[in-house]
Design an enzyme around this catalytic site. Structure first.
Site, PDB file in Angstrom:
ATOM      1  N   PRO A 136       0.838  -1.207   0.000  1.00  0.00           N
ATOM      2  CA  PRO A 136       0.000   0.000   0.000  1.00  0.00           C
ATOM      3  C   PRO A 136       0.871   1.255   0.000  1.00  0.00           C
ATOM      4  O   PRO A 136       1.750   1.416   0.846  1.00  0.00           O
ATOM      5  CB  PRO A 136      -0.780  -0.122   1.313  1.00  0.00           C
ATOM      6  CG  PRO A 136      -0.783  -1.578   1.633  1.00  0.00           C
ATOM      7  CD  PRO A 136       0.531  -2.100   1.128  1.00  0.00           C
ATOM      8  N   GLY A 137       0.661   2.120  -0.959  1.00  0.00           N
ATOM      9  CA  GLY A 137       1.440   3.345  -1.051  1.00  0.00           C
ATOM     10  C   GLY A 137       2.826   3.153  -1.602  1.00  0.00           C
ATOM     11  O   GLY A 137       3.592   4.112  -1.731  1.00  0.00           O
ATOM     12  N   SER A 140       5.468   1.953  -7.727  1.00  0.00           N
ATOM     13  CA  SER A 140       6.668   2.080  -8.554  1.00  0.00           C
ATOM     14  C   SER A 140       7.937   2.230  -7.710  1.00  0.00           C
ATOM     15  O   SER A 140       9.024   1.836  -8.134  1.00  0.00           O
ATOM     16  CB  SER A 140       6.534   3.284  -9.493  1.00  0.00           C
ATOM     17  OG  SER A 140       5.464   3.082 -10.405  1.00  0.00           O
ATOM     18  N   THR A 166      -1.152 -11.078  -7.546  1.00  0.00           N
ATOM     19  CA  THR A 166      -1.793 -11.985  -8.503  1.00  0.00           C
ATOM     20  C   THR A 166      -1.729 -13.421  -7.998  1.00  0.00           C
ATOM     21  O   THR A 166      -0.693 -13.864  -7.506  1.00  0.00           O
ATOM     22  CB  THR A 166      -1.105 -11.880  -9.871  1.00  0.00           C
ATOM     23  OG1 THR A 166      -1.237 -10.550 -10.362  1.00  0.00           O
ATOM     24  CG2 THR A 166      -1.716 -12.844 -10.869  1.00  0.00           C
ATOM     25  N   GLU A 371       3.855  -3.663 -13.191  1.00  0.00           N
ATOM     26  CA  GLU A 371       5.272  -3.904 -13.487  1.00  0.00           C
ATOM     27  C   GLU A 371       5.956  -2.670 -14.057  1.00  0.00           C
ATOM     28  O   GLU A 371       6.783  -2.751 -14.979  1.00  0.00           O
ATOM     29  CB  GLU A 371       5.429  -5.111 -14.404  1.00  0.00           C
ATOM     30  CG  GLU A 371       5.064  -6.398 -13.687  1.00  0.00           C
ATOM     31  CD  GLU A 371       5.735  -7.614 -14.242  1.00  0.00           C
ATOM     32  OE1 GLU A 371       6.865  -7.511 -14.742  1.00  0.00           O
ATOM     33  OE2 GLU A 371       5.120  -8.689 -14.167  1.00  0.00           O
ATOM     34  N   THR A 373       4.763   1.638 -14.315  1.00  0.00           N
ATOM     35  CA  THR A 373       3.850   2.467 -15.108  1.00  0.00           C
ATOM     36  C   THR A 373       4.548   3.005 -16.357  1.00  0.00           C
ATOM     37  O   THR A 373       5.778   2.973 -16.471  1.00  0.00           O
ATOM     38  CB  THR A 373       3.365   3.653 -14.271  1.00  0.00           C
ATOM     39  OG1 THR A 373       4.509   4.456 -13.924  1.00  0.00           O
ATOM     40  CG2 THR A 373       2.656   3.195 -13.010  1.00  0.00           C
TER      41      THR A 373
END
Length: 388
Positions: A136-137, A140, A166, A371, A373
């Site tokens: 969370p947060g 990237s 996933t 993976e 941006t």
């Protein structure tokens, strides 16, 4: 399914092994495409398919044959991923995460770790694997992760949270990145293999995602999760370097997914436009429709060549940070343009869930996010340019 049966038109030569893995993946993709829409509507994780994918070597494509994998190189891997994504993008992302984890086990695991986890996993006996980096947060900026792993005698104790994992609710093993030294920056991150069902590991709810709805994305919570010290992968402090090496190769896998999704959209759009009539002729007979088709073909073929270049550089052992980011960027952005055009060709029907292009449109959007941006890829590309 794909229009590249004559690869000589691309001046690309494939080895017999690469042709076999591509052909095998394409055969699977045809079957996956028949039920992709049903899985999207039900959001059911494709548990029954995992064993089949393992038997075909698709869960551990780049793992050496000696450890139960297919022994594919990066070029063979991306060709297979493109084919699977054209059939069902949700299953392609399951395979992408699983192959990331498998490659790390193969590259950094001890013989004992490979015997314990990699061989049964590659055979499909453990289900999929999850690559657990995002928090969370902390998307990237992976170096800022906060999940901790405290050494306690012959154990480590994990505390923290992971997001957007996933296959998280169905994985047999989790590769978890955690901070072992709070003051060492990127050198204070290590990687651990955590078994499903380990006390202190709690699986969150399935995220109600816009697309890739059957891939099973959850949060993971670690609360005093105790694991043996021999479940650390590699040395302490190696985790960040391991994650970045995996993501570099993973980016061309996402490029392959984006291209496969784009191919599926193009197929659906042209099929519809050839059958649908407006003002007394087929929609595809209008010049604008043909311009749309031409632009889409250019987007996908140029991205495909960029992907192959990055894969070949990696297979030669050369640095390819810029090229892999370029492939991911142009493929995901190009895919976005293609799916938008193909939905537009459908007119109002493209907005209906009765048509596959609506699902494909939703599946495509995340390729510009996960993976790394598109913005992160541009940073990498510019950094590599200036470094040169």
């Amino acid at each position: 399914m794909m229009p590249r049966d004559d690869l000589s038109r691309f001046a690309v030569e494939l080895s017999e092994e690469q042709r076999l893995i591509r052909g095998s993946a394409r055969d699977v993709a045809v079957r996956l495409a028949e039920t992709a829409g049903e899985r999207d509507k039900s959001r059911d994780f494709p548990v029954a398919r995992i064993g089949e994918l393992g038997e075909l070597g698709l869960l551990a494509m780049k793992v050496p044959v000696d450890w139960g994998g297919s022994g594919a190189d990066n070029l063979g891997y991306v060709l297979a991923m493109e084919a699977i994504a054209e059939g069902d993008a949700a299953i392609a992302v399951i395979l992408a995460a699983s192959n990331l984890a498998a490659s790390l086990l193969a590259d950094f695991g001890s013989d004992a770790q490979r015997q314990r986890w990699l061989e049964p996993y590659a055979a499909g006996e453990l289900g999929p694997a999850s690559f657990c980096l995002t928090e969370p947060g902390v998307g990237s900026d992976a170096a800022a992760l906060r999940t901790s792993a405290r050494r306690d005698g012959d154990s480590y104790v994990l505390d923290g949270q992971k997001m957007w994992i996933t296959s998280g609710a169905h994985a047999g093993i989790y590769l978890v990145f955690a901070r072992t030294d709070a003051d060492a920056g990127t050198r204070g991150i290590s990687c651990f293999v955590v078994d499903r069902g380990t006390p202190g590991l709690t699986i969150g709810k399935d995220e109600p995602k816009m697309g890739l709805r059957s891939s099973g994305t959850v949060a993971l919570f670690f609360d005093g999760c105790r694991i043996a010290a021999d479940q650390r992968l590699g040395e302490e402090g190696q985790g960040y370097r391991m994650a970045m090496s995996a993501l570099g190769a993973g980016r061309i896998g996402i490029a392959a997914q984006a291209i496969g999704i784009g191919e599926a959209a193009l197929r659906e759009g042209l099929r519809y436009a050839a059958e649908r009539e407006a003002f007394g002729k087929a929609v595809l007979d209008f010049q604008n429709s043909q311009f749309v088709a031409a632009d889409s073909r250019c987007d996908l073929d140029l991205a495909w060549l960029a992907m192959l270049r990055a894969a070949k550089l990696m297979d030669r052992g050369e640095r390819a940070a810029m090229e892999s980011s370029m492939a991911k960027l142009v493929a995901s952005e190009g895919c976005g343009r293609v799916v938008d055009r193909m939905l537009q060709l459908h007119g109002g029907y493209g907005y209906s869930r009765e048509y596959a292009v609506e699902r494909i449109y939703r599946d495509a959007r995340v390729t510009r996010i996960y993976e790394g941006t598109s913005e992160a890829q541009r940073i990498v590309i510019a950094r590599e340019m200036l470094r040169a």
